[in-house]
Design a protein around this motif. Structure first.
Motif, short mmCIF file in Angstrom:
data_model
loop_
_atom_site.label_atom_id
_atom_site.label_comp_id
_atom_site.label_asym_id
_atom_site.label_seq_id
_atom_site.Cartn_x
_atom_site.Cartn_y
_atom_site.Cartn_z
N CYS A 38 0.83 -1.24 0.05
CA CYS A 38 -0.15 0.00 -0.10
C CYS A 38 0.73 1.42 -0.03
O CYS A 38 1.85 1.46 0.86
CB CYS A 38 -0.94 0.03 1.23
N CYS A 41 0.42 3.33 3.78
CA CYS A 41 0.78 2.62 4.83
C CYS A 41 2.04 1.51 4.88
O CYS A 41 2.47 1.06 5.80
CB CYS A 41 -0.20 2.09 5.76
N CYS A 53 -6.00 -1.86 0.01
CA CYS A 53 -5.62 -2.17 1.28
C CYS A 53 -6.59 -2.00 2.33
O CYS A 53 -7.32 -1.14 2.33
CB CYS A 53 -4.50 -0.92 1.73
N CYS A 56 -6.26 0.97 5.10
CA CYS A 56 -6.40 2.19 4.67
C CYS A 56 -7.99 2.33 4.18
O CYS A 56 -8.39 3.59 4.16
CB CYS A 56 -5.58 2.56 3.81
ZN LIG Z 1 -2.56 0.98 3.48
#
Ligand SMILES: [Zn+2]
Length: 171
Positions: A38, A41, A53, A56
């Motif tokens: 991702c 993150c 993700c 997220c």
């Molecule tokens: Zn993420």
């Protein structure tokens, strides 16, 4: 005096890092040299193209088709004592490759033998590596926490690859 069970033996050993002088024997280029993460993150994403993700997406619904590649490279090294496989994640691998995994991926699109040639280029190079036990219990290889080239004229793989293909293209 009784010895403390918590501070000695396997527990203490598991937390240790070791620093070794080593020679690279091979880069495992038969497997992909990176994984998808991702872009926010940096958590690992599944390989399927449209994966998002899960972490997220709770916060940014719909905006997260974006990902980046991070290096994860299996390297065989020889020390004065043994030959072993270690895994280089992004920060350590960037020292070897001289670029991000995305840059290497883009370069390799035009030069399909890049990974193979990077293996040849890095083979025999000497490094000082700090190796640490993986944090996750099921990871099988020591991971490279830091890597320092020992040869003064060391060039990361991408530099040598650019020269290599540059020469080929103009001849
Ligand atoms: Zn993420």
């Amino acid at each position: 005096m009784r010895r403390s069970k918590t501070m000695e033996g396997p527990v203490a050993a598991a937390a240790a890092t070791t620093t070794v002088m080593c020679t690279v024997i091979a880069i495992d280029h038969s497997n992909q040299l990176w994984y998808r993460a991702c872009s926010l993150c940096e958590r690992t994403l599944p390989e399927s193209p449209n994966s998002i993700c899960k972490f997220c997406s709770h916060y940014n619904i719909g905006t997260l088709s974006s990902f980046k590649r991070l290096f994860r490279v299996l390297v065989s090294i020889a020390t004065d004592k043994e030959v072993r496989n270690v895994v280089c994640f992004d920060r350590a691998a960037r020292v070897l490759f001289g670029c991000s995994a995305d840059e290497f991926f883009d370069f390799a699109k035009f030069h399909p033998f890049s990974a193979l040639d990077a293996d040849k280029i890095l083979e025999g190079e000497m490094f000082r590596m700090t190796l640490s036990k993986p944090k996750s219990g099921n990871a099988q290889h020591l991971r490279v926490a830091s890597v320092v080239p020992l040869r003064s004229g060391f060039q990361p793989a991408i530099e040598s690859l650019r020269k290599l293909y540059g020469v080929r293209a103009s001849s």
